[in-house]
Scaffold this motif. Structure first.
Motif, PDB file in Angstrom:
ATOM      1  N   LEU A 122      35.543   1.335   5.473  1.00  0.00           N
ATOM      2  CA  LEU A 122      36.234   1.421   4.186  1.00  0.00           C
ATOM      3  C   LEU A 122      37.600   2.102   4.347  1.00  0.00           C
ATOM      4  O   LEU A 122      38.622   1.615   3.852  1.00  0.00           O
ATOM      5  CB  LEU A 122      35.358   2.185   3.192  1.00  0.00           C
ATOM      6  N   VAL A 123      37.626   3.215   5.066  1.00  0.00           N
ATOM      7  CA  VAL A 123      38.879   3.937   5.284  1.00  0.00           C
ATOM      8  C   VAL A 123      39.862   3.073   6.083  1.00  0.00           C
ATOM      9  O   VAL A 123      41.050   2.996   5.754  1.00  0.00           O
ATOM     10  CB  VAL A 123      38.630   5.292   5.978  1.00  0.00           C
ATOM     11  N   ASN A 124      39.374   2.394   7.102  1.00  0.00           N
ATOM     12  CA  ASN A 124      40.258   1.529   7.892  1.00  0.00           C
ATOM     13  C   ASN A 124      40.778   0.355   7.077  1.00  0.00           C
ATOM     14  O   ASN A 124      41.932  -0.053   7.233  1.00  0.00           O
ATOM     15  CB  ASN A 124      39.562   1.052   9.164  1.00  0.00           C
ATOM     16  N   ASP A 125      39.952  -0.190   6.191  1.00  0.00           N
ATOM     17  CA  ASP A 125      40.407  -1.275   5.302  1.00  0.00           C
ATOM     18  C   ASP A 125      41.547  -0.790   4.411  1.00  0.00           C
ATOM     19  O   ASP A 125      42.526  -1.505   4.191  1.00  0.00           O
ATOM     20  CB  ASP A 125      39.265  -1.806   4.444  1.00  0.00           C
ATOM     21  N   VAL A 126      41.439   0.437   3.904  1.00  0.00           N
ATOM     22  CA  VAL A 126      42.506   0.991   3.072  1.00  0.00           C
ATOM     23  C   VAL A 126      43.754   1.225   3.922  1.00  0.00           C
ATOM     24  O   VAL A 126      44.873   0.930   3.494  1.00  0.00           O
ATOM     25  CB  VAL A 126      42.057   2.288   2.357  1.00  0.00           C
ATOM     26  N   ARG A 127      43.577   1.717   5.124  1.00  0.00           N
ATOM     27  CA  ARG A 127      44.722   1.978   6.012  1.00  0.00           C
ATOM     28  C   ARG A 127      45.476   0.692   6.357  1.00  0.00           C
ATOM     29  O   ARG A 127      46.662   0.733   6.698  1.00  0.00           O
ATOM     30  CB  ARG A 127      44.259   2.686   7.283  1.00  0.00           C
ATOM     31  N   GLU A 128      44.797  -0.445   6.303  1.00  0.00           N
ATOM     32  CA  GLU A 128      45.438  -1.728   6.607  1.00  0.00           C
ATOM     33  C   GLU A 128      46.287  -2.259   5.456  1.00  0.00           C
ATOM     34  O   GLU A 128      47.033  -3.214   5.632  1.00  0.00           O
ATOM     35  CB  GLU A 128      44.382  -2.754   7.008  1.00  0.00           C
ATOM     36  N   ILE A 129      46.208  -1.660   4.280  1.00  0.00           N
ATOM     37  CA  ILE A 129      47.053  -2.086   3.160  1.00  0.00           C
ATOM     38  C   ILE A 129      48.477  -1.675   3.501  1.00  0.00           C
ATOM     39  O   ILE A 129      48.742  -0.486   3.745  1.00  0.00           O
ATOM     40  CB  ILE A 129      46.593  -1.433   1.837  1.00  0.00           C
ATOM     41  N   PRO A 130      49.409  -2.615   3.546  1.00  0.00           N
ATOM     42  CA  PRO A 130      50.768  -2.299   3.999  1.00  0.00           C
ATOM     43  C   PRO A 130      51.438  -1.139   3.262  1.00  0.00           C
ATOM     44  O   PRO A 130      52.137  -0.341   3.890  1.00  0.00           O
ATOM     45  CB  PRO A 130      51.527  -3.617   3.768  1.00  0.00           C
ATOM     46  N   ALA A 131      51.238  -1.003   1.963  1.00  0.00           N
ATOM     47  CA  ALA A 131      51.931   0.036   1.189  1.00  0.00           C
ATOM     48  C   ALA A 131      51.240   1.394   1.246  1.00  0.00           C
ATOM     49  O   ALA A 131      51.761   2.368   0.703  1.00  0.00           O
ATOM     50  CB  ALA A 131      52.078  -0.413  -0.266  1.00  0.00           C
ATOM     51  N   ALA A 132      50.087   1.480   1.899  1.00  0.00           N
ATOM     52  CA  ALA A 132      49.367   2.764   2.024  1.00  0.00           C
ATOM     53  C   ALA A 132      49.945   3.513   3.219  1.00  0.00           C
ATOM     54  O   ALA A 132      49.746   3.123   4.363  1.00  0.00           O
ATOM     55  CB  ALA A 132      47.877   2.525   2.197  1.00  0.00           C
ATOM     56  N   SER A 133      50.676   4.600   2.945  1.00  0.00           N
ATOM     57  CA  SER A 133      51.327   5.324   4.041  1.00  0.00           C
ATOM     58  C   SER A 133      50.451   6.415   4.638  1.00  0.00           C
ATOM     59  O   SER A 133      50.498   6.664   5.832  1.00  0.00           O
ATOM     60  CB  SER A 133      52.662   5.908   3.581  1.00  0.00           C
ATOM     61  N   GLU A 134      49.661   7.100   3.800  1.00  0.00           N
ATOM     62  CA  GLU A 134      48.744   8.135   4.288  1.00  0.00           C
ATOM     63  C   GLU A 134      47.396   7.955   3.606  1.00  0.00           C
ATOM     64  O   GLU A 134      47.330   7.837   2.385  1.00  0.00           O
ATOM     65  CB  GLU A 134      49.273   9.529   3.968  1.00  0.00           C
ATOM     66  N   VAL A 135      46.344   7.959   4.391  1.00  0.00           N
ATOM     67  CA  VAL A 135      44.994   7.796   3.860  1.00  0.00           C
ATOM     68  C   VAL A 135      44.125   8.923   4.408  1.00  0.00           C
ATOM     69  O   VAL A 135      44.054   9.123   5.619  1.00  0.00           O
ATOM     70  CB  VAL A 135      44.387   6.425   4.247  1.00  0.00           C
TER      71      VAL A 135
END
Length: 159
Positions: free
Chosen positions: A127-140
């Protein structure tokens, strides 16, 4: 104290009713009336029923299970974005389509946060890696909840 008849104001009596219902959602109105009377608030069972009906129009039901009593975990994921409002909207939309049961957007030290229920650390990683793959997500960042104290009476505000 105001009455909930206009469906927008929550007074101290409503807060007490919601706190009682949070502890026992199946409690009879007569028992709520008795509990309030013990606190010096005299309301009939019918008055309680009317207030609960009004409260149901302006609230959502959500029952939080204690995380230490189950074989799954609750994870909180926070996201900072770069690129202003459009980036925030992009991440919000993407996360809303993932396995989160709550996604919130606001302002402060993070732009978005979301909760999910997972059964393993492998699911947290995915789940965390999927969020990190969103281009506009700079810090997760993420946090796995292991305990909780809930005080619903502090959540509800009286005007």
């Amino acid at each position: 104290m105001s009455n909930t008849s206009d469906s927008t104001n929550i007074d101290e009596i409503d807060r007490r009713i919601l706190a009682i219902l949070a502890k026992d959602p199946r409690i009879p109105y007569s028992d709520i009336s008795t509990e309030l009377a013990d606190e010096g608030l005299e309301l009939s069972s019918e008055a309680i029923r009317q207030r609960v009906a009004s409260l149901l129009d302006i609230t959502t039901s959500f029952f939080l299970l204690r995380p230490d009593t189950h074989e799954w975990e609750i994870v909180l994921v926070t996201v900072r974005t770069d690129g202003g409002t459009s980036a925030k909207a992009e991440v919000f939309e993407a996360m809303s389509g993932m396995d989160f049961w709550f996604v919130g957007s606001g302002f402060g030290t993070v732009d978005l946060y979301a909760h999910a229920t997972v059964s393993s650390t492998a699911e947290v990683d995915k789940l965390v890696n999927d969020v990190r793959e969103i281009p506009a997500a700079s810090e997760v960042d993420y946090f796995v909840e292991t305990g909780r104290s809930t005080a619903v009476e502090r959540y509800l505000q009286v005007e």
